[in-house]
Design an enzyme around this catalytic site. Structure first.
Site, short mmCIF file in Angstrom:
data_model
loop_
_atom_site.label_atom_id
_atom_site.label_comp_id
_atom_site.label_asym_id
_atom_site.label_seq_id
_atom_site.Cartn_x
_atom_site.Cartn_y
_atom_site.Cartn_z
CB CYS A 61 15.49 -5.29 -5.89
SG CYS A 61 16.51 -6.45 -4.98
NE ARG A 114 -3.96 0.10 1.89
CZ ARG A 114 -3.94 1.18 2.65
NH1 ARG A 114 -3.13 1.24 3.68
NH2 ARG A 114 -4.72 2.19 2.38
#
Ligand SMILES: *Cc1c(COP(=O)(O)O)cnc(C)c1O
Length: 436
Positions: free
Chosen positions: A363, A332
């Site tokens: 990443c 979110r």
């Protein structure tokens, strides 16, 4: 302190976070991190709050938990015991609910592009209500009930032209929505006429959902007015009287101190009073009111525990504190800049000494869970508890970077129960085939 604690969560005298009588740090030790913890008493309180408000007014109703907010067998079972039904939005959610032992009649099937296979599965499984979203779906369902010689109850999803987000609502904003039949252009009326002409479909009523994380009642009032006036209009034009008025979900929760939602019962009270007032004024039989709370049932009950790993201090710019989860278990913040707070689970009373950004292990530079939170100096190995993570966290979890999904435990009265086990590396390659 920037955080707000809910339900049974509290800080012990020696500064430790405790939920339902279980120390967060003990749960982290027992189940590992990242870990989702759900406070069962809090979820029951929310579910009962909605139901009791309807009962107080003696209003026929259904509270349908929007299970996309958090779906697993245990949550269906818990909320079934509280008398709730379920809004499901895919064959996967239907399958999970049925596997949990939910009566299919307690399910309502939502979605803007349910596939023919999903609709067939729903009809074969005797799902109670299908919320028809568009003409394509109406055609498919009509065809399926004919072939299968079944009767199916439906609602028509309409966009009443009320779009409510957070603090305000806009009229007509919702016309630009991928969901439902547009009212203004006559689409909704056309759908009604078509559905009524099919004697294997029972058109129980209409549905709208005006937004999410809504903090006041004005949007719901406006939607109720629009929906009731549509029904009155349809009675006049098509001699149609609805049994069900479904006003959707979207009740706000408190992620941070800046969020100021109302008590859930306030939204419901307002809806009930509006429906009664308008029914009386137009001499319309009071319809059964359905609501679909998702976030408000589970968000505040949820806490995520992470273990602090590395730190990176960039002088005069920012201090990064990295934890062992991130956008894989809570997308979110990255997806829509959602704000959260949290605390060090074992040192809740320590004075904040620094402002840091909590980042994940994924990443992506956007893998930031909380920007600029004031904390005591967080050391490697500390447990960081992120609060209000019960909605749209685990349910949006993903396998980015091939990280396993976390475990989920329910806690109540000093007891914890594993309801979703942590994924293993072996789980991660379950779908993989070796190259030929
Ligand atoms: C998402 C959704 C809900 C639940 O919304 P919350 O904000 O989680 O309460 C209810 N009904 C429909 C149709 C939805 O799409």
């Amino acid at each position: 302190m920037s955080h707000v604690l809910f339900g049974t969560s509290q800080i012990t005298e020696d500064g430790q976070l405790e939920i339902a009588g279980c120390l967060a740090s003990d749960l982290a030790k027992e189940y590992g991190t990242p870990l989702f913890i759900y406070d069962v008493a809090k979820m029951k309180e929310m579910a009962r709050g909605f139901k009791q408000t309807f009962d107080t007014f003696g209003t026929p109703h259904k509270v349908m938990y929007a299970s996309k907010a958090f779906s697993c067998k245990a949550i269906y079972q818990l909320l079934k015991n509280e008398g709730l039904g379920f809004d499901v939005v895919s064959s996967g959610e239907i399958f999970t609910a049925l596997a949990a032992g939910i009566e299919p009649s307690m399910l309502e099937f939502h979605g803007n592009n349910k596939t023919p296979a999903e609709l067939e599965y729903a009809i074969d499984s005797a799902v109670g209500t299908i919320v028809i979203d568009n003409f394509n779906e109406l055609d498919i369902v009509s065809r399926l009930v004919k072939v299968k010689n079944k009767i199916q109850t439906i609602l028509l999803r309409v966009t009443p032209g009320v779009d409510a987000h957070t603090h305000d609502y806009i009229l007509t904003g919702q016309e630009d929505s991928k969901f439902g039949f547009d009212v203004k252009s006559g689409q909704a009326a056309e759908a009604l006429v078509k559905a009524l002409a099919d004697n294997q479909l029972i058109v129980a009523g209409i549905h709208c959902h005006i937004g999410s994380q809504i903090f006041d009642t004005s949007g719901f009032t406006a939607a109720t007015e629009q929906m009731m006036s549509l029904l009155v209009d349809w009675r006049h034009q098509y001699d149609y009287v609805a049994d069900v008025l479904n006003l959707g979900g979207g009740f706000g929760v408190r992620y941070t101190k800046e969020d100021t939602p109302l008590e859930p019962r306030m939204y419901v009270e307002k809806m009930i009073k509006e429906v009664k007032r308008l029914s009386k004024a137009t001499d319309y039989p009071i319809p059964e009111i359905w609501i679909e709370p998702g976030r408000s049932i589970v968000a505040e009950a949820g806490t995520t525990l992470y273990t602090v790993g590395s730190r990176k201090e960039v002088a005069n710019v920012r201090t990064f504190v990295a934890v062992d989860g991130g956008m894989g278990d809570n997308i979110r913040p990255a997806l829509y800049q959602a704000k959260y707070t949290g605390l060090l689970a074992d040192r809740a009373y320590d004075n904040p000494t620094e402002t840091v950004t909590i980042v994940g292990k994924y990443c992506e530079s956007g893998d930031r869970l909380i920007e600029d939170i004031e904390l005591p100096h967080a050391n490697t190995g500390d447990i960081f508890a992120m609060l209000t993570t019960g909605a749209y966290g685990y349910s949006m979890a993903n396998h980015y970077n091939r990280n396993p999904k976390p475990a989920v435990v329910f806690v109540e009265d000093g007891q914890s129960q594993l309801v979703l086990r942590r994924e293993t590396w072996a789980d991660l390659i379950l779908l993989d085939n070796d190259l030929k």
